[in-house]
Scaffold this motif. Structure first.
Motif, mmCIF file in Angstrom:
data_model
loop_
_atom_site.group_PDB
_atom_site.id
_atom_site.type_symbol
_atom_site.label_atom_id
_atom_site.label_comp_id
_atom_site.label_asym_id
_atom_site.label_seq_id
_atom_site.Cartn_x
_atom_site.Cartn_y
_atom_site.Cartn_z
ATOM 1 N N ALA A 1 0.403 -1.417 0.335
ATOM 2 C CA ALA A 1 -0.006 0.140 -0.293
ATOM 3 C C ALA A 1 0.808 1.355 0.361
ATOM 4 O O ALA A 1 0.608 2.552 -0.863
ATOM 5 C CB ALA A 1 -1.182 0.170 0.639
ATOM 6 N N ALA A 2 1.927 1.140 0.634
ATOM 7 C CA ALA A 2 2.170 2.276 1.066
ATOM 8 C C ALA A 2 3.693 2.965 -0.491
ATOM 9 O O ALA A 2 4.249 3.842 -0.990
ATOM 10 C CB ALA A 2 3.892 2.513 1.894
ATOM 11 N N HIS A 3 3.887 1.737 -1.139
ATOM 12 C CA HIS A 3 4.440 1.546 -2.607
ATOM 13 C C HIS A 3 3.223 1.605 -3.809
ATOM 14 O O HIS A 3 3.731 0.178 -4.727
ATOM 15 C CB HIS A 3 5.310 0.372 -2.685
ATOM 16 C CG HIS A 3 7.075 0.916 -1.882
ATOM 17 N ND1 HIS A 3 7.164 -0.082 -1.070
ATOM 18 C CD2 HIS A 3 7.338 2.259 -1.685
ATOM 19 C CE1 HIS A 3 8.233 0.863 0.072
ATOM 20 N NE2 HIS A 3 8.365 2.189 -0.228
ATOM 21 N N ALA A 4 2.665 2.051 -3.538
ATOM 22 C CA ALA A 4 1.388 1.712 -4.959
ATOM 23 C C ALA A 4 1.519 2.604 -6.109
ATOM 24 O O ALA A 4 1.009 1.950 -7.015
ATOM 25 C CB ALA A 4 -0.162 1.755 -4.082
ATOM 26 N N GLU A 5 2.456 3.632 -6.504
ATOM 27 C CA GLU A 5 2.697 4.081 -7.562
ATOM 28 C C GLU A 5 4.762 3.837 -7.973
ATOM 29 O O GLU A 5 5.120 3.501 -7.391
ATOM 30 C CB GLU A 5 2.822 6.305 -6.732
ATOM 31 C CG GLU A 5 3.245 6.693 -7.868
ATOM 32 C CD GLU A 5 3.124 8.379 -7.289
ATOM 33 O OE1 GLU A 5 3.070 9.168 -8.602
ATOM 34 O OE2 GLU A 5 3.056 8.995 -6.487
ATOM 35 N N VAL B 1 11.915 -1.052 -12.820
ATOM 36 C CA VAL B 1 10.826 0.312 -12.665
ATOM 37 C C VAL B 1 11.198 0.033 -10.919
ATOM 38 O O VAL B 1 10.694 -1.027 -10.358
ATOM 39 C CB VAL B 1 9.286 -1.273 -12.472
ATOM 40 C CG1 VAL B 1 8.024 -0.981 -11.891
ATOM 41 C CG2 VAL B 1 9.327 -1.917 -14.228
ATOM 42 N N LEU B 2 10.592 1.478 -10.680
ATOM 43 C CA LEU B 2 11.098 1.647 -8.621
ATOM 44 C C LEU B 2 9.720 2.032 -8.336
ATOM 45 O O LEU B 2 8.608 2.859 -9.229
ATOM 46 C CB LEU B 2 12.265 2.670 -8.696
ATOM 47 C CG LEU B 2 13.313 3.101 -9.687
ATOM 48 C CD1 LEU B 2 14.334 4.350 -10.006
ATOM 49 C CD2 LEU B 2 14.011 1.682 -9.045
ATOM 50 N N ALA B 3 9.541 1.731 -6.825
ATOM 51 C CA ALA B 3 8.529 1.932 -5.856
ATOM 52 C C ALA B 3 8.379 3.196 -5.887
ATOM 53 O O ALA B 3 9.829 4.141 -5.519
ATOM 54 C CB ALA B 3 8.517 1.355 -4.991
ATOM 55 N N HIS C 1 11.930 -3.545 -0.373
ATOM 56 C CA HIS C 1 11.589 -3.116 -1.941
ATOM 57 C C HIS C 1 12.854 -2.798 -2.642
ATOM 58 O O HIS C 1 12.076 -2.609 -3.639
ATOM 59 C CB HIS C 1 10.618 -2.365 -1.481
ATOM 60 C CG HIS C 1 9.435 -2.152 0.161
ATOM 61 N ND1 HIS C 1 9.737 -1.222 0.929
ATOM 62 C CD2 HIS C 1 8.172 -2.611 -0.695
ATOM 63 C CE1 HIS C 1 8.594 -2.107 1.557
ATOM 64 N NE2 HIS C 1 7.834 -2.856 0.996
ATOM 65 N N GLY C 2 14.423 -2.327 -2.066
ATOM 66 C CA GLY C 2 15.128 -2.405 -3.192
ATOM 67 C C GLY C 2 14.931 -1.010 -3.382
ATOM 68 O O GLY C 2 14.863 0.143 -2.200
ATOM 69 N N ILE C 3 15.275 -0.391 -5.028
ATOM 70 C CA ILE C 3 14.983 1.253 -5.261
ATOM 71 C C ILE C 3 13.672 1.968 -4.917
ATOM 72 O O ILE C 3 13.044 1.179 -5.263
ATOM 73 C CB ILE C 3 16.010 1.300 -6.564
ATOM 74 C CG1 ILE C 3 17.000 0.390 -6.424
ATOM 75 C CG2 ILE C 3 16.139 2.569 -6.007
ATOM 76 C CD1 ILE C 3 18.229 1.063 -4.518
ATOM 77 N N VAL C 4 13.598 2.240 -3.847
ATOM 78 C CA VAL C 4 12.376 3.073 -3.824
ATOM 79 C C VAL C 4 13.025 4.776 -3.421
ATOM 80 O O VAL C 4 13.813 5.531 -3.603
ATOM 81 C CB VAL C 4 12.213 2.721 -2.546
ATOM 82 C CG1 VAL C 4 10.675 3.979 -2.425
ATOM 83 C CG2 VAL C 4 11.564 1.291 -2.118
ATOM 84 N N VAL C 5 11.980 5.320 -4.451
ATOM 85 C CA VAL C 5 12.107 6.419 -5.110
ATOM 86 C C VAL C 5 11.078 7.462 -4.464
ATOM 87 O O VAL C 5 9.998 7.600 -3.657
ATOM 88 C CB VAL C 5 12.027 7.290 -6.411
ATOM 89 C CG1 VAL C 5 11.961 8.812 -6.686
ATOM 90 C CG2 VAL C 5 12.375 6.564 -7.363
#
Length: 70
Positions: free
Chosen positions: A10-14, A22-24, A42-46
């Motif tokens: 839910a926190a990384h839906a975008e 593909v970055l969250a 989650h790996g790399i997150v913006v």
């Protein structure tokens, strides 16, 4: 280069796609600037401020794509 599925919650839906990555995207009320972070789950997150425009997030992700792919 990172490949495979992105873990969604839910926190990384975008997400944002940069090249083959593909970055969250995580929107944060505390963030003051857009940054890329490595999260163990989650790996790399913006991480972006809540009001940041999508094109600014995409531009920041493109600017740091080399780091994210390493």
């Amino acid at each position: 280069m990172r490949s495979g599925p992105v873990v969604f919650c839910a926190a990384h839906a975008e997400t944002v796609q940069v090249g083959g990555l593909v970055l969250a995207v995580r929107r944060s009320a505390r963030a003051r600037r857009i940054r890329l972070v490595a999260e163990p789950e989650h790996g790399i997150v913006v991480v972006a401020p809540v009001g940041a425009p999508r094109r600014a997030i995409e531009a920041a992700a493109r600017a740091h794509a080399a780091w994210a792919e390493a």
